[in-house]
Motif scaffolding. Structure first.
Motif, PDB file in Angstrom:
ATOM      1  N   LEU A 382       0.812  -1.223   0.000  1.00 16.83           N
ATOM      2  CA  LEU A 382       0.000   0.000   0.000  1.00 16.83           C
ATOM      3  C   LEU A 382       0.842   1.268   0.000  1.00 16.83           C
ATOM      4  CD1 LEU A 382      -2.846  -0.738   2.587  1.00 16.83           C
ATOM      5  CD2 LEU A 382      -3.023  -0.701   0.097  1.00 16.83           C
ATOM      6  N   SER A 383       1.893   1.284   0.817  1.00 11.81           N
ATOM      7  CA  SER A 383       2.657   2.518   1.009  1.00 11.81           C
ATOM      8  C   SER A 383       3.274   3.005  -0.288  1.00 11.81           C
ATOM      9  CB  SER A 383       3.734   2.294   2.068  1.00 11.81           C
ATOM     10  OG  SER A 383       4.493   3.469   2.266  1.00 11.81           O
ATOM     11  N   VAL A 384       4.054   2.153  -0.961  1.00  9.80           N
ATOM     12  CA  VAL A 384       4.721   2.605  -2.177  1.00  9.80           C
ATOM     13  C   VAL A 384       3.704   2.856  -3.291  1.00  9.80           C
ATOM     14  CG1 VAL A 384       5.227   0.352  -3.265  1.00  9.80           C
ATOM     15  CG2 VAL A 384       6.801   2.249  -3.547  1.00  9.80           C
ATOM     16  N   GLN A 385       2.628   2.071  -3.345  1.00 10.98           N
ATOM     17  CA  GLN A 385       1.644   2.239  -4.413  1.00 10.98           C
ATOM     18  C   GLN A 385       0.896   3.567  -4.289  1.00 10.98           C
ATOM     19  OE1 GLN A 385       0.941  -2.528  -4.332  1.00 10.98           O
ATOM     20  NE2 GLN A 385      -0.873  -1.298  -4.752  1.00 10.98           N
ATOM     21  N   GLN A 386       0.484   3.911  -3.089  1.00 14.34           N
ATOM     22  CA  GLN A 386      -0.251   5.155  -2.919  1.00 14.34           C
ATOM     23  C   GLN A 386       0.641   6.368  -3.156  1.00 14.34           C
ATOM     24  OE1 GLN A 386      -2.126   4.686   0.952  1.00 14.34           O
ATOM     25  NE2 GLN A 386      -3.813   3.507   0.068  1.00 14.34           N
ATOM     26  N   ASP A 387       1.892   6.269  -2.746  1.00 15.62           N
ATOM     27  CA  ASP A 387       2.822   7.375  -2.982  1.00 15.62           C
ATOM     28  C   ASP A 387       3.121   7.526  -4.475  1.00 15.62           C
ATOM     29  OD1 ASP A 387       4.719   9.327  -1.498  1.00 15.62           O
ATOM     30  OD2 ASP A 387       6.026   8.349  -2.943  1.00 15.62           O
ATOM     31  N   LEU A 388       3.334   6.409  -5.169  1.00 10.11           N
ATOM     32  CA  LEU A 388       3.584   6.463  -6.612  1.00 10.11           C
ATOM     33  C   LEU A 388       2.394   7.036  -7.358  1.00 10.11           C
ATOM     34  CD1 LEU A 388       5.370   3.039  -7.204  1.00 10.11           C
ATOM     35  CD2 LEU A 388       6.364   5.294  -7.629  1.00 10.11           C
ATOM     36  N   ALA A 389       1.193   6.614  -6.989  1.00  6.99           N
ATOM     37  CA  ALA A 389      -0.006   7.090  -7.681  1.00  6.99           C
ATOM     38  C   ALA A 389      -0.179   8.593  -7.504  1.00  6.99           C
ATOM     39  CB  ALA A 389      -1.237   6.349  -7.176  1.00  6.99           C
ATOM     40  N   LEU A 390       0.085   9.092  -6.301  1.00  2.00           N
ATOM     41  CA  LEU A 390      -0.046  10.528  -6.061  1.00  2.00           C
ATOM     42  C   LEU A 390       0.965  11.307  -6.893  1.00  2.00           C
ATOM     43  CD1 LEU A 390      -1.235  12.942  -4.545  1.00  2.00           C
ATOM     44  CD2 LEU A 390       0.387  12.461  -2.685  1.00  2.00           C
ATOM     45  N   ALA A 391       2.229  10.898  -6.845  1.00  4.56           N
ATOM     46  CA  ALA A 391       3.253  11.596  -7.632  1.00  4.56           C
ATOM     47  C   ALA A 391       2.908  11.558  -9.113  1.00  4.56           C
ATOM     48  CB  ALA A 391       4.622  10.973  -7.387  1.00  4.56           C
ATOM     49  N   ASN A 392       2.455  10.416  -9.589  1.00  6.81           N
ATOM     50  CA  ASN A 392       2.119  10.267 -11.005  1.00  6.81           C
ATOM     51  C   ASN A 392       0.965  11.179 -11.402  1.00  6.81           C
ATOM     52  OD1 ASN A 392       2.250   9.116 -13.609  1.00  6.81           O
ATOM     53  ND2 ASN A 392       0.682   7.620 -13.092  1.00  6.81           N
ATOM     54  N   LEU A 393      -0.070  11.233 -10.572  1.00  6.95           N
ATOM     55  CA  LEU A 393      -1.219  12.081 -10.899  1.00  6.95           C
ATOM     56  C   LEU A 393      -0.829  13.554 -10.913  1.00  6.95           C
ATOM     57  CD1 LEU A 393      -4.237  12.096 -11.557  1.00  6.95           C
ATOM     58  CD2 LEU A 393      -4.690  12.309  -9.113  1.00  6.95           C
ATOM     59  N   LEU A 394       0.107  13.935 -10.064  1.00  3.84           N
ATOM     60  CA  LEU A 394       0.538  15.331 -10.002  1.00  3.84           C
ATOM     61  C   LEU A 394       1.425  15.728 -11.179  1.00  3.84           C
ATOM     62  CD1 LEU A 394       1.358  15.644  -6.194  1.00  3.84           C
ATOM     63  CD2 LEU A 394      -0.649  16.523  -7.393  1.00  3.84           C
TER      64      LEU A 394
END
Length: 470
Positions: A382-394
């Motif tokens: 969960l941790s790396v996936q949620q962080d990656l998704a946020l950075a990617n969306l931004l």
């Protein structure tokens, strides 16, 4: 904001599990070898009684949220547990329905004030709501049958109302225009103890995974790097030259962020390091490759130091100074150009700062202000996936990743949990050297599978294999 979905928060469960590092990670004033990872699990309920669970995870890193040397690592872990419990109590104390963002907006100020009375700084205080908010948003996404990307673009969370910081930033237009991509560059961390070549290793871990900078490049094809410096110019120059000797072998361009880790007391100290780098011929290519400098000045001084006359030659961002919602505004007034996105500081803070960058760049007529993606040893799952998704969306096109290097992937997790994440995210993970781990090819991480329903995860951790938050 027609899609905003109000919910009640019915249950918040907090867990933790131990994480042991395969390599020691030296950053700032600490050498990390083990620490817990925290998990928040939240059940929300919409009108009509329909409900869903959501979850989030984050490492409880010592000596980052609070760098007080009088506190032990265990003291730091207990601080983080306390702010998580305080956030849970606050969010459950109010049964009135609100949007996902509305729950954050409702409790932010009171939670910060309560934590301040307990002696916790704003960055530390934000850790509790950061996990709870992500778990709430995950549950709301699942309830609506939407991905994190679609939910944010449609403003399912109701972002904006209730917080004056969002006023005048055209947040709905910004969210609607966000476009995630298929992959992202992994910016490899070179910590202060990390071996550059095999000659630097007194002994090997011997697990078959990369142990040196040379080996990480060979295994993963990195083009982006984050180099940590320690605040002593002669030692930093010597180490940077050893790193440059490896990076300069590449016939292709490489890119670098220079992390000051709060090791300097003033802009003049940073300028001394910059001048020394620029005066060293062996560092000419490395200097040209530096994209930005990260948080060189100690947080208690950083927002009082004016960088505009310091002749640093590169844009500078804040990270540890980003404790309050208006920190980036203060930093901009003192010559800083950027701010980091980290899910441990809060998803809404990152979206707020992205809106600020967009608005300020419109005013300036050129892209002067930006966000970077930084890591706090985010773990596979969960941790790396949620962080990656946020950075990617931004729209951040490279993000520091270090958790996969310092920790042996999911090796310590139940086999069924490893398999669940591998099946759900076969582009993001691979099985190698006896465990499921992050997959990096040509320096990039593939992100396509993060677009499933929920906040970037189509699998869930085994909460039954964890212990309740101590």
């Amino acid at each position: 904001m027609a899609d905003a979905l109000p919910v009640r928060l019915r249950e918040i469960e907090l867990y933790e599990r131990p994480v042991k590092l395969r390599l020691p990670f030296r950053f700032g004033v600490v050498t990390l070898t083990e620490c817990p990872q925290a998990f928040a699990r939240v059940r929300v309920e919409a009108a009509g009684g329909l409900g869903h669970w959501g979850a989030a995870a984050e490492l409880m890193a010592p000596k980052w949220f609070d760098k007080n040397l009088q506190l032990s690592n265990e003291d730091n872990f207990d601080q983080l547990r306390q702010v998580l419990r305080l956030a849970r109590e606050a969010y459950l104390a109010d049964a009135a329905p609100a949007t996902a963002f509305g729950h954050f907006a409702r409790h932010h100020d009171a939670h910060q004030a309560l934590c301040g009375r307990r002696g916790f700084n704003p960055l530390l205080a934000a850790y509790g709501p950061a996990l709870v908010d992500r778990a709430v948003l995950d549950a709301v996404c699942r309830l609506a049958g939407l991905s994190f990307y679609d939910a944010v673009r449609r403003n399912l969370a109701g972002i904006g109302p209730g917080r004056p910081e969002f006023d005048g930033l055209a947040i709905d237009a910004l969210l609607a225009g966000l476009q995630p991509r298929a992959d992202i560059e992994a910016r490899h961390t070179v910590g202060l103890l990390d071996a550059i070549t095999g000659a630097d290793l007194p002994q090997r871990v011997g697990d078959g995974l990369p142990e040196t900078l040379e080996e990480a490049i060979a295994a993963h094809g990195h083009r982006w790097f984050k180099l940590k410096v320690g605040g002593q110019v002669p030692a930093d120059l010597q180490r940077l030259q050893a790193i440059a000797a490896v990076l300069d072998r590449s016939p292709d361009p490489y890119f670098v962020s220079l992390d000051g880790n709060e090791q300097y007391q003033c802009a003049a100290g940073v300028a001394e390091l910059v001048a020394a780098i620029r005066a060293t011929p062996a560092l000419a290519r490395l200097w040209d490759s530096i994209v930005f400098i990260e948080q060189p000045i100690a947080r208690k001084l950083a927002l009082t130091e004016d960088l505009r006359g310091a002749q640093l030659g590169k844009p500078v961002i804040i990270d540890e100074s980003d404790g309050e919602l208006d920190a980036f505004v203060q930093a901009r007034a003192h010559g800083y150009a950027g701010v980091s996105s980290k899910t441990c500081k809060g998803v809404y803070r990152s979206l707020l700062n992205a809106a600020r960058c967009a608005a300020w760049n419109r005013e300036a007529g050129e892209p002067l202000y930006f966000m970077s993606g930084e890591d706090l040893t985010t773990q596979a799952g969960l941790s790396v996936q949620q962080d990656l998704a946020l950075a990617n969306l931004l729209g951040i096109r490279h993000v520091e990743r270090n958790g996969h290097h310092y920790v042996n992937g999911m090796a310590a997790l139940p086999e069924a949990e490893q398999q669940a994440f591998l099946r759900a995210h076969p582009d993001l993970y691979e099985r190698s050297h006896g465990a499921v781990r992050l997959r990096i090819r040509d320096g990039r991480v593939a992100l396509g599978s993060l677009a499933g329903i929920g906040y970037a995860s189509s699998a869930m951790p085994d909460f039954g294999a964890m212990q309740a938050l101590a």
